[in-house]
Design a protein around this motif. Sequence first.
Motif, PDB file in Angstrom:
ATOM      1  N   VAL A   4      -8.207  16.055  -2.545  1.00  0.00           N
ATOM      2  CA  VAL A   4      -9.304  16.162  -1.586  1.00  0.00           C
ATOM      3  C   VAL A   4      -9.070  17.396  -0.721  1.00  0.00           C
ATOM      4  CG1 VAL A   4     -10.552  15.037   0.293  1.00  0.00           C
ATOM      5  CG2 VAL A   4      -9.541  13.652  -1.543  1.00  0.00           C
ATOM      6  N   PHE A  90     -11.249  13.562   9.053  1.00  0.00           N
ATOM      7  CA  PHE A  90     -10.660  13.402   7.718  1.00  0.00           C
ATOM      8  C   PHE A  90     -11.706  12.928   6.732  1.00  0.00           C
ATOM      9  CE2 PHE A  90      -6.211  14.157   8.262  1.00  0.00           C
ATOM     10  CZ  PHE A  90      -5.933  13.841   9.578  1.00  0.00           C
ATOM     11  N   PHE A 105      -6.755  11.036   1.047  1.00  0.00           N
ATOM     12  CA  PHE A 105      -7.257  11.786   2.182  1.00  0.00           C
ATOM     13  C   PHE A 105      -7.101  13.283   2.023  1.00  0.00           C
ATOM     14  CE2 PHE A 105      -8.380   8.696   5.419  1.00  0.00           C
ATOM     15  CZ  PHE A 105      -7.893   7.532   4.842  1.00  0.00           C
ATOM     16  N   GLY A 106      -8.023  13.996   2.673  1.00  0.00           N
ATOM     17  CA  GLY A 106      -7.917  15.436   2.782  1.00  0.00           C
ATOM     18  C   GLY A 106      -6.995  15.819   3.929  1.00  0.00           C
ATOM     19  N   PRO A 107      -6.766  17.120   4.125  1.00  0.00           N
ATOM     20  CA  PRO A 107      -5.819  17.584   5.146  1.00  0.00           C
ATOM     21  C   PRO A 107      -6.366  17.546   6.566  1.00  0.00           C
ATOM     22  CG  PRO A 107      -6.747  19.443   3.992  1.00  0.00           C
ATOM     23  CD  PRO A 107      -7.246  18.228   3.295  1.00  0.00           C
TER      24      PRO A 107
ATOM     25  N   TYR B  36      -0.402   3.273   5.536  1.00  0.00           N
ATOM     26  CA  TYR B  36      -0.498   4.716   5.358  1.00  0.00           C
ATOM     27  C   TYR B  36       0.455   5.376   6.350  1.00  0.00           C
ATOM     28  CZ  TYR B  36      -4.649   4.688   2.349  1.00  0.00           C
ATOM     29  OH  TYR B  36      -5.520   4.534   1.301  1.00  0.00           O
ATOM     30  N   ARG B  41       1.027  16.515  11.717  1.00  0.00           N
ATOM     31  CA  ARG B  41      -0.059  17.423  11.368  1.00  0.00           C
ATOM     32  C   ARG B  41      -0.328  17.505   9.862  1.00  0.00           C
ATOM     33  NH1 ARG B  41      -2.044  21.437  15.464  1.00  0.00           N
ATOM     34  NH2 ARG B  41      -1.410  20.492  17.412  1.00  0.00           N
ATOM     35  N   GLN B  42      -0.060  16.441   9.166  1.00  0.00           N
ATOM     36  CA  GLN B  42      -0.363  16.397   7.741  1.00  0.00           C
ATOM     37  C   GLN B  42      -1.415  15.334   7.458  1.00  0.00           C
ATOM     38  OE1 GLN B  42       2.996  16.249   5.097  1.00  0.00           O
ATOM     39  NE2 GLN B  42       4.247  17.556   6.424  1.00  0.00           N
ATOM     40  N   ARG B  43      -1.846  15.268   6.235  1.00  0.00           N
ATOM     41  CA  ARG B  43      -2.843  14.281   5.864  1.00  0.00           C
ATOM     42  C   ARG B  43      -2.218  12.896   5.742  1.00  0.00           C
ATOM     43  NH1 ARG B  43      -5.120  16.339   0.374  1.00  0.00           N
ATOM     44  NH2 ARG B  43      -4.407  18.342   1.171  1.00  0.00           N
ATOM     45  N   LEU B  44      -3.042  11.887   5.808  1.00  0.00           N
ATOM     46  CA  LEU B  44      -2.553  10.532   5.587  1.00  0.00           C
ATOM     47  C   LEU B  44      -2.173  10.354   4.126  1.00  0.00           C
ATOM     48  CD1 LEU B  44      -4.470  10.132   8.181  1.00  0.00           C
ATOM     49  CD2 LEU B  44      -4.437   7.740   7.499  1.00  0.00           C
ATOM     50  N   GLN B  45      -1.064   9.661   3.934  1.00  0.00           N
ATOM     51  CA  GLN B  45      -0.608   9.365   2.577  1.00  0.00           C
ATOM     52  C   GLN B  45      -0.408   7.862   2.458  1.00  0.00           C
ATOM     53  OE1 GLN B  45       3.018  11.528   1.601  1.00  0.00           O
ATOM     54  NE2 GLN B  45       2.585  12.984   3.237  1.00  0.00           N
TER      55      GLN B  45
END
Lengths: 114, 108
Positions: A4, A90, A105-107, B36, B41-45
């Motif tokens: 994404v 997001f 999710f995207g950044p 999650y 400052r990164q995306r959710l994983q």
Amino acid sequence: NAGVTQTPKFQVLKTGQSMTLQCAQDMNHNSMYWYRQDPGMGLRLIYYSASEGTTDKGEVPNGYNVSRLNKREFSLRLESAAPSQTSVYFCASRSSGAAEKTQYFGPGTRLLVL
Amino acid sequence: AQRVTQPEKLLSVFKGAPVELKCNYSYSGSPELFWYVQYSRQRLQLLLRHISRESIKGFTADLNKGETSFHLKKPFAQEEDSAMYYCALSGSARQLTFGSGTQLTVLP
């Protein structure tokens, strides 16, 4: 696969200006989502699209519009930005399988409205 | 209506200590629960989901339907575990409901 992707990464707007946040996914997912992330409030759903051609309101849709341009792309538009829309946005997508509920999710896009 | 509650906004533990991040949910049907993680400052994983019953990065979570909880646990915290953790619930609709998050800091 890029997964994404979102553009822009960061944006500053003045109150009343408009802008569109772009989101694309290359995983052939049917469902796509837009969230905003605010301190102490977690992620709140703005709009989602269960499939190409459909969109539905989430928890906090006021002040936003969305377009599901095609299966890959789902954009979020702020017609007249307000300081209350300062947030991190997001985009996410999810597989079409009913049993698969994981969202990817995207950044994120950091938006500051002055 | 579905709701997810994470009672701790901030949690600090020392390296090597056990850690437990609490998550309680409200949902009338059979939910699917997720954890999650978001590093700075990164995306959710996705960290883990209850149906997989797996252990990721040493973390485990057990769904307790009686207590409507899905607490995240790790026996020995590491500094790299410092992050924001979100508990999320998926009900009948194609949506996730997130808790407000817990910021975990692992001190050296």
